[in-house]
Design a protein around this motif. Sequence first.
Motif, mmCIF file in Angstrom:
data_model
loop_
_atom_site.group_PDB
_atom_site.id
_atom_site.type_symbol
_atom_site.label_atom_id
_atom_site.label_comp_id
_atom_site.label_asym_id
_atom_site.label_seq_id
_atom_site.Cartn_x
_atom_site.Cartn_y
_atom_site.Cartn_z
ATOM 1 N N TRP A 73 0.905 -1.216 -0.141
ATOM 2 C CA TRP A 73 -0.032 -0.007 0.011
ATOM 3 C C TRP A 73 0.952 1.432 -0.056
ATOM 4 N N PHE A 74 2.019 1.234 0.684
ATOM 5 C CA PHE A 74 2.785 2.405 0.838
ATOM 6 C C PHE A 74 3.282 2.653 -0.567
ATOM 7 N N PHE A 75 3.783 1.867 -1.404
ATOM 8 C CA PHE A 75 4.208 2.204 -2.836
ATOM 9 C C PHE A 75 2.978 2.522 -3.732
ATOM 10 N N VAL A 121 3.653 6.300 -4.504
ATOM 11 C CA VAL A 121 4.427 6.393 -5.813
ATOM 12 C C VAL A 121 3.332 6.312 -7.054
ATOM 13 N N LEU A 122 2.681 5.193 -6.806
ATOM 14 C CA LEU A 122 1.961 4.818 -8.249
ATOM 15 C C LEU A 122 0.814 5.947 -8.188
ATOM 16 N N THR A 169 -6.403 1.688 -8.812
ATOM 17 C CA THR A 169 -6.223 1.278 -7.604
ATOM 18 C C THR A 169 -6.714 -0.185 -7.875
ATOM 19 N N PHE A 170 -5.876 -1.083 -6.871
ATOM 20 C CA PHE A 170 -6.115 -2.353 -7.155
ATOM 21 C C PHE A 170 -7.237 -3.070 -6.520
ATOM 22 N N ARG A 225 0.377 -7.587 -4.073
ATOM 23 C CA ARG A 225 2.030 -7.267 -3.982
ATOM 24 C C ARG A 225 2.291 -7.532 -5.725
ATOM 25 N N ALA A 226 2.007 -8.609 -6.459
ATOM 26 C CA ALA A 226 2.327 -9.001 -7.687
ATOM 27 C C ALA A 226 1.939 -7.768 -8.658
ATOM 28 N N ALA A 227 0.837 -7.273 -8.418
ATOM 29 C CA ALA A 227 0.107 -6.053 -9.398
ATOM 30 C C ALA A 227 1.025 -4.830 -9.242
#
Length: 422
Positions: free
Chosen positions: A56-58, A62-63, A72-73, A112-114
């Motif tokens: 979530w931090f990234f 960042v994203l 958003t995932f 995580r992978a996404a």
Amino acid sequence: MLTNNATDSQDSVQAGYRAIRQASLDLCVPLENEDFGLQAMPETSPPKWHLAHTTWFFETFVLKPFAAGYRTFHPRYEYLFNSYYNGVGAQYPRSRRGLLSRPTVREVLDYRAAVDTAMIRLLEQADHADRETILQRSILGLHHEQQHQELLCTDIKYSLSFNPLYPALGKPAAVKPAPVRRAVNFLEFSPGDTQMGYAGRGFHFDNEAPAHTRHLPGFRFADRLVTNAEYLAFMREGGYENPEPWLADGWIWRQENAAEHPRYWVSQDGAWFEYTLCGLIPLDPDLPVSHVNYYEADAYARWCGRRLPAEQEWEAVCRRLEPAPAHHAIALHPRAAAYDGGITQMFGSLWQWTRSAYSPYPGYRPAAGAIGEYNGKFMCNQMVLRGSSCVTPPGHARPSYRNFFYPKDQWQFSGIRLADDL
Ligand SMILES: [Fe+2]
């Protein structure tokens, strides 16, 4: 290894990103699926939550601001996995993270992978208009992830310690160094000015800056950490029954919690054992006493007629005597001191309580916005610990590094270094 926020190339950030994200997954290999949701107290988080929160931090810092067209995932993950950033939004209660059976471990790994795919794609954009900010925030995210790798170890240890089967996540080191038993030595340091804080060009957290000069009176500094045998002597001589060496708050903590020994010590049939990430092992008299809180560390020091070091003293000793900390492999339990005639166990063994309250350095200013909530808002009622522990990831050991926890906290890999006035 990724170390520098000013000069790291895009390639090294990408390589660091892959390696550090993978290291989090590697840490979880010994876990069973049932372990991923354990949360034994509000201060600890389940392994699954750590894996999701670091992701979530990234995604958040960042994203979302910099990856064009990023979607958003999951719309609710921000609420579930935001730890404490009020500037971002509301948070799911910390004490209930263990109730989150959904998302499942599989779904968190998909998350995580996404995010990893989107992050690598963003890091490959050499001509991005915000490239410098992207790199700096990515590096912060990776150091954040490494901090959570250590927390993942300390948190799962705490949760597993309540299981009478005493689960082991690994085996003890095959070769045990033969310690030379001797009394602790105190090295003398004369009064003088010392440099404090981080002054280089590499990565550091904002709480390590600004660098400044401090004048220190003369002091004595122990050449190793307090051992289990020495702490056992304190216990056998009534250390937990006699209020005299205890701070007032510490004695209240001891009474309210009926504390009689370090957190993971277990008495069985008249013998002491210690729960470790390698399972329950006979208490080794030569190992440093671990998982004591500030109150216990302070009481032990007073009982000895000594005191805990100030964080300035710890850093001054480190700068004068200790070579730059070598990167060490993560071990599941600290080792005995290797006596080489100098100061030992500054890094890679146990975090060391200091008597210094966690407060800002002169001129400290947190960053603007939600990212400024990383450290600054915790500068109240906590004590500084220095050094690093056996479960600290590489790159998180430096003379200026400031860790901080509440005086009652025992679940970190924390030990005791003695000091005294000259
Ligand atoms: Fe965090």
